[in-house]
Design an enzyme around this catalytic site. Structure first.
Site, mmCIF file in Angstrom:
data_model
loop_
_atom_site.group_PDB
_atom_site.id
_atom_site.type_symbol
_atom_site.label_atom_id
_atom_site.label_comp_id
_atom_site.label_asym_id
_atom_site.label_seq_id
_atom_site.Cartn_x
_atom_site.Cartn_y
_atom_site.Cartn_z
ATOM 1 N N LYS A 1 -9.657 16.336 3.287
ATOM 2 C CA LYS A 1 -8.675 15.315 2.922
ATOM 3 C C LYS A 1 -8.354 15.470 1.440
ATOM 4 O O LYS A 1 -9.237 15.391 0.586
ATOM 5 C CB LYS A 1 -9.204 13.912 3.210
ATOM 6 C CG LYS A 1 -8.202 12.803 2.921
ATOM 7 C CD LYS A 1 -8.766 11.412 3.171
ATOM 8 C CE LYS A 1 -8.849 11.094 4.637
ATOM 9 N NZ LYS A 1 -9.175 9.641 4.856
ATOM 10 N N VAL B 1 -4.428 16.008 5.183
ATOM 11 C CA VAL B 1 -5.665 16.646 5.622
ATOM 12 C C VAL B 1 -5.345 18.099 5.934
ATOM 13 O O VAL B 1 -4.422 18.392 6.713
ATOM 14 C CB VAL B 1 -6.253 15.951 6.864
ATOM 15 C CG1 VAL B 1 -7.536 16.664 7.302
ATOM 16 C CG2 VAL B 1 -6.536 14.483 6.574
ATOM 17 N N ASP C 1 -9.974 -0.662 11.935
ATOM 18 C CA ASP C 1 -8.766 0.090 12.308
ATOM 19 C C ASP C 1 -9.077 1.063 13.447
ATOM 20 O O ASP C 1 -8.701 2.235 13.400
ATOM 21 C CB ASP C 1 -8.212 0.842 11.097
ATOM 22 C CG ASP C 1 -6.746 1.240 11.274
ATOM 23 O OD1 ASP C 1 -6.067 0.646 12.152
ATOM 24 O OD2 ASP C 1 -6.283 2.137 10.544
ATOM 25 N N GLY D 1 -0.851 11.383 5.659
ATOM 26 C CA GLY D 1 -0.968 9.935 5.666
ATOM 27 C C GLY D 1 -0.324 9.338 4.441
ATOM 28 O O GLY D 1 0.352 10.032 3.666
#
Length: 277
Positions: free
Chosen positions: A33, A18, A123, A13
């Protein structure tokens, strides 16, 4: 890091990645993460950790522990072996109405739990819905989440409250800045509404349902700006080849609410309810 063996990367990301981690003592797998320490000065990481610690629900990904080194912060979370719901949509093209209903009902249950505690996800999308080994879905990624009623219960919330006090505009207009993903974001966020409410998550459920049943999002254009404009116009067309039932269209087209979710008893919803209860 001495307690875990890091294996392959599960995803990447904006702020990190991750990784699949294995507990060296129990041999149990976790999704870890890994975030650069510098990212602590960006985004909403502290709030995300606080929210994950508070949100204990069967359809919300659970946080086991948090630890840090000089370079990285690690969030050790429940590992959902089935991957992201988006991957299933991409692989299958579209989902059956019974499966889509089961997914949406579980996410709605998770959101109702969150909303009752003053938390808005902001989200909700197939990419942030994971599938566990039993086939149940779990909401994840709380980086954009907002606590509507911050309470001084920890150092994390104390820091958050100080940030709000320093920014009067944020306190008066909680959704003036864009958060989330353009294709799924509610119109009121784009319009700079006076206050964020739980309704923004329910809008996203409607958008997500459309995508699960058709394989595409209802609002999409060449640029993010044009996509936002499409969201504000609110016009969309069901692809004929998707063969979406009139009952499913009715569910998507109406303003979504918890009452609507429960009252909209299509055959698919009934199957879902029998599975869940």
């Amino acid at each position: 890091t001495e307690s875990y063996r890091f294996e392959h990367v599960l995803g990447r990301g904006a702020f990190g990645e991750v990784v699949l981690g294995v507990d060296l003592h129990s041999d149990r797998q976790y999704a870890i993460k890994k975030l650069a320490t510098a990212s602590l000065r960006q985004g909403n990481l502290k709030a995300e950790i606080h929210i994950l610690k508070e949100m204990r629900h069967p359809n919300i990904i659970s946080l086991r522990e948090v630890f840090a080194t000089e370079e990285y912060v690690y969030l050790v979370m429940e590992y959902a072996k089935g991957g992201a719901l988006l991957d299933v949509v991409v692989r299958e093209g579209k989902l059956s109405e019974s499966f889509a209903a089961a997914c949406c009902m579980q996410i709605a249950d998770a959101l109702q739990f969150m909303h009752a505690r003053g938390i808005v996800h902001r989200d909700v999308k197939p990419e942030n819905v994971l599938i566990d080994s039993t086939g149940h879905v779990k909401l994840c990624d709380f980086g954009s989440a907002l606590d509507l009623q911050p309470v001084m219960t920890s150092v994390l919330t104390a820091i958050a409250e100080q940030a709000v006090k320093k920014d009067a505009k944020h306190k008066k207009n909680r959704c003036a800045s864009f958060v989330g993903t353009a294709e799924y974001v509610a119109p009121e966020i784009l319009e700079g509404c006076a206050e964020t409410t739980t309704a923004v998550d329910l809008w996203s459920i409607g958008v997500m349902t459309f995508q699960l049943l058709t394989g595409r999002v209802p609002f999409k254009d060449k640029t993010e700006y044009l996509t936002m404009q499409a969201v504000l116009k609110g016009k969309y067309v069901y692809p004929p080849e998707a063969n979406v039932s009139s009952a499913a269209k009715d569910f998507i087209d109406k303003p979504v609410s918890y009452t609507h979710l429960r009252a909209h008893e299509t055959e698919a919803d009934l199957v879902c309810r029998l599975l869940l209860e």
